[in-house]
Design an enzyme around this catalytic site. Structure first.
Site, PDB file in Angstrom:
ATOM      1  N   GLN A  28       0.780  -1.228   0.000  1.00 15.74           N
ATOM      2  CA  GLN A  28       0.000   0.000   0.000  1.00 15.74           C
ATOM      3  C   GLN A  28       0.822   1.295   0.000  1.00 15.74           C
ATOM      4  O   GLN A  28       0.311   2.327  -0.440  1.00 15.74           O
ATOM      5  CB  GLN A  28      -0.982  -0.012   1.172  1.00 15.74           C
ATOM      6  N   VAL A  63     -11.131 -14.092  11.570  1.00 16.16           N
ATOM      7  CA  VAL A  63     -11.267 -14.263  13.018  1.00 16.16           C
ATOM      8  C   VAL A  63     -12.529 -13.537  13.480  1.00 16.16           C
ATOM      9  O   VAL A  63     -12.836 -12.433  13.029  1.00 16.16           O
ATOM     10  CB  VAL A  63     -10.033 -13.706  13.753  1.00 16.16           C
ATOM     11  N   CYS A 120      -0.252   5.780   7.973  1.00 14.49           N
ATOM     12  CA  CYS A 120       0.649   6.843   7.522  1.00 14.49           C
ATOM     13  C   CYS A 120      -0.040   8.199   7.529  1.00 14.49           C
ATOM     14  O   CYS A 120      -0.632   8.622   6.543  1.00 14.49           O
ATOM     15  CB  CYS A 120       1.217   6.558   6.133  1.00 14.49           C
ATOM     16  N   LYS A 171       1.334   4.917  12.251  1.00 13.76           N
ATOM     17  CA  LYS A 171       1.048   3.551  11.798  1.00 13.76           C
ATOM     18  C   LYS A 171       1.582   3.383  10.379  1.00 13.76           C
ATOM     19  O   LYS A 171       0.908   3.732   9.405  1.00 13.76           O
ATOM     20  CB  LYS A 171      -0.467   3.294  11.858  1.00 13.76           C
ATOM     21  N   THR A 172       2.800   2.862  10.268  1.00 17.23           N
ATOM     22  CA  THR A 172       3.450   2.716   8.963  1.00 17.23           C
ATOM     23  C   THR A 172       4.147   1.363   8.858  1.00 17.23           C
ATOM     24  O   THR A 172       4.449   0.715   9.864  1.00 17.23           O
ATOM     25  CB  THR A 172       4.510   3.817   8.744  1.00 17.23           C
ATOM     26  N   ALA A 209       7.149   1.089   7.941  1.00 15.73           N
ATOM     27  CA  ALA A 209       8.487   1.312   8.485  1.00 15.73           C
ATOM     28  C   ALA A 209       8.517   1.051   9.989  1.00 15.73           C
ATOM     29  O   ALA A 209       9.497   0.524  10.518  1.00 15.73           O
ATOM     30  CB  ALA A 209       8.933   2.743   8.197  1.00 15.73           C
ATOM     31  N   CYS A 212       7.987   8.273   7.567  1.00 14.68           N
ATOM     32  CA  CYS A 212       6.977   8.714   6.607  1.00 14.68           C
ATOM     33  C   CYS A 212       7.683   9.340   5.405  1.00 14.68           C
ATOM     34  O   CYS A 212       8.237  10.435   5.506  1.00 14.68           O
ATOM     35  CB  CYS A 212       6.043   9.726   7.259  1.00 14.68           C
TER      36      CYS A 212
END
Length: 419
Positions: free
Chosen positions: A44, A79, A160, A320-321, A323, A356
Site C-alpha cells: 500500500q 477471526v 501513515c 502507523k506505517t 516502516a 513517513c
C-alpha cells in the site's frame, strides 16, 4: 483439520508475514499458523504514487499464497473473537483454534460511519481516496479542470498520517504541469494543530505549502459530506480559529451558528476514519481508545503475557506505517523466542521508530524518521545514497520511494530478512 498451534498469527499483512518469516529463520521447527482470509497482499505505500499516475497498481499486488513462508500453515478464514483466558480464538469456519502464543496484527479498517454522508459520497464517486481506490483518485485528478480542491483527513489515527499530504502535493504539481493551477484553489483542513509533529520536517513542509499556495487550515475536523450539494463540513476544535474562506467560484464558505465551517468543493480527497477491526474492538484486549493494549517497548500485551500485538492495530503513540513494523517485528520475534526458552520477554528495544516518506512533488521527497519523542532520527545508511539532509527535498529520496523500497519490501522484508 488441526486446531492447536504453537504460535498463531492473526493477519497476513506486512506485520504477520514478516513475523512468521523471521520466526522460521530463527527456528524452522516452530509450529506456526497465519490466519487471514485475503487472497491478495498489497504493497500500500505505493498507492500514493498510483493516485498521481506515477505507479502501476498491478505492481502493488501479489497472491497471498506466494508470500506465506515455507512451513507456515495458512488458515484462510476470518477471526470472529478471542478467548484469551483459554488461549483460543474463534474463526468463521473452523470455530475454535487454540495456541500457546498469539500475535495479533490484523491491521485496521476504514469506518465511513464516523463522518456523516461519507459512505454515500464514496459510493457516488463524489469523494476520492488513495486509501480506498488510488486509481479512481488519478482518474478524478485527470478529469479536474480547475476550481476548489480540498484534501483532508479525520481525527482518528490513520495509516501513515502523512499520506493525505502526499497526494495533495503531487496533485498541486500535476495542476501546475496541466496549466490549471492559476484557476485552482487548494485547501488543507485537518484536525491537527501542526503540519507535522517533527519540527525539522514541518519547517520544510510549510515551505512546500507556501510554494503551492495551499490554504492550510489546522484544527478543522471533517464531520459531514453533502454529496448532492458537494459541500464538506468541518468542526473547528478551537473556536478562535474560525474564519471565512473564499472558494474559487467566489462563493464564500459559511460559518454556521454552531461554529461548523461549510466548504463547497469541486474536488475532494479524504482519508477515511480508521479503527481496529470489530472483533478486536469488542474484545477485552483493547485500551480505552479501542486499540490493542500492548507495552510500548516490548509489544507484549499488558494483561496476557503470551499475546503480542504490532502493526496498525497496536495502541502505540507513533505513526502507523510499514516502516514502524520493520522495527517492531524483530522485538516481537526476539521476545517470543525468549518465552519459548522459558525466559521473560525482556526485549524493550522498540523506541517508537516510524518513518513517513513525504512526497512533495514529482521527483521530490522528504523522509521523516522519528521516535516516540518526535525526535528526528535519520538512518545513517542514507549517506550511502548521498543524501545528507533527508529533512529537505531530494530527488534521490524519490528514487528510494519509487524503486528501492518496493524491491526491499518484496525481496527482503517478506522473506524474513532484516533491512
Amino acid at each position: 483439520m488441526k486446531t492447536h498451534y504453537q504460535i498463531l498469527i492473526i493477519g497476513a499483512g506486512t506485520a504477520g508475514i514478516m513475523t512468521a518469516a523471521q520466526l522460521k529463520k530463527k527456528d524452522s521447527s516452530l509450529d506456526i499458523a497465519l490466519v487471514d482470509p485475503a487472497t491478495d497482499h498489497y504493497y500500500q505505500p505505493a498507492w500514493t504514487l498510483v493516485g498521481a499516475g506515477a505507479y502501476d497498481k498491478k505492481k502493488t499486488i501479489k497472491p497471498m499464497a506466494s508470500l506465506i513462508p515455507p512451513g507456515v500453515t495458512w488458515i484462510k478464514e476470518a477471526v470472529t473473537g478471542f478467548d484469551a483466558e483459554h488461549h483460543a480464538i474463534t474463526t468463521t469456519q473452523t470455530g475454535t483454534l487454540t495456541y500457546e502464543y498469539l500475535v495479533v496484527c490484523p491491521g485496521l479498517v476504514n469506518d465511513y460511519s464516523l463522518i456523516e454522508g461519507l459512505a454515500e459520497a464514496v459510493e457516488q464517486g463524489v469523494v476520492c481516496s488513495n486509501y480506498i481506490d488510488p486509481e479512481y483518485t488519478w482518474k478524478q485528478l485527470q478529469a479536474f479542470q480547475g476550481g476548489t480542491a480540498i484534501f483532508t483527513q479525520p481525527s482518528t489515527p490513520i495509516k501513515c498520517g502523512g499520506a493525505p499530504q502526499k497526494i495533495m502535493y503531487l496533485a498541486c504539481d500535476y495542476f501546475k504541469k496541466k496549466g490549471i493551477n492559476t484557476k485552482t484553489k487548494v485547501y488543507f483542513p485537518m484536525p491537527g494543530s501542526v503540519i507535522f509533529g517533527v519540527k525539522k520536517i514541518a519547517d520544510t513542509l510549510l515551505k512546500v505549502i507556501d510554494r503551492y499556495q495551499i490554504d492550510f487550515m489546522p484544527l478543522h475536523n471533517p464531520i459531514r459530506i453533502d454529496a448532492a450539494a458537494k459541500i464538506a463540513y468541518f468542526k473547528p476544535t478551537n473556536a478562535q480559529d474560525n474564519h471565512c474562506f473564499v472558494t474559487s467560484d467566489d462563493q464564500q464558505t459559511q460559518v454556521l451558528a454552531d461554529g461548523v465551517v461549510a466548504m463547497p468543493f469541486d474536488f475532494l480527497h479524504l482519508a477515511p476514519p480508521q479503527t481496529a477491526p470489530k472483533f478486536v474492538q469488542t474484545s477485552n484486549l483493547v485500551n480505552a481508545a479501542g486499540w490493542l493494549d500492548v507495552n510500548h517497548h516490548s509489544l507484549q500485551h499488558n494483561k496476557y503475557k503470551n499475546i503480542f500485538g504490532l502493526g496498525d492495530v497496536a495502541g502505540l503513540p507513533t505513526a502507523k506505517t510499514g516502516a514502524a513494523i520493520r522495527k517492531q517485528v524483530p522485538v516481537v520475534v526476539d521476545n517470543l523466542m525468549r518465552l519459548l526458552q522459558n525466559q521473560e520477554a525482556s526485549n524493550t528495544d522498540y523506541n517508537g521508530y516510524s518513518s513517513c516518506p513525504l512526497v512533495t512533488g514529482y521527483g521530490k521527497m522528504v523522509l521523516a524518521e522519528f521516535n516516540y519523542k518526535n525526535e528526528f532520527i535519520p538512518d545513517p545508511k542514507l549517506k550511502q545514497m548521498l543524501v545528507f539532509s533527508s529533512h529537505k527535498e531530494h530527488w534521490r529520496l524519490w528514487m528510494l520511494k519509487k524503486h528501492l523500497l518496493p524491491y526491499l519490501y518484496w525481496s527482503k522484508m517478506m522473506k524474513g530478512e532484516q533491512v
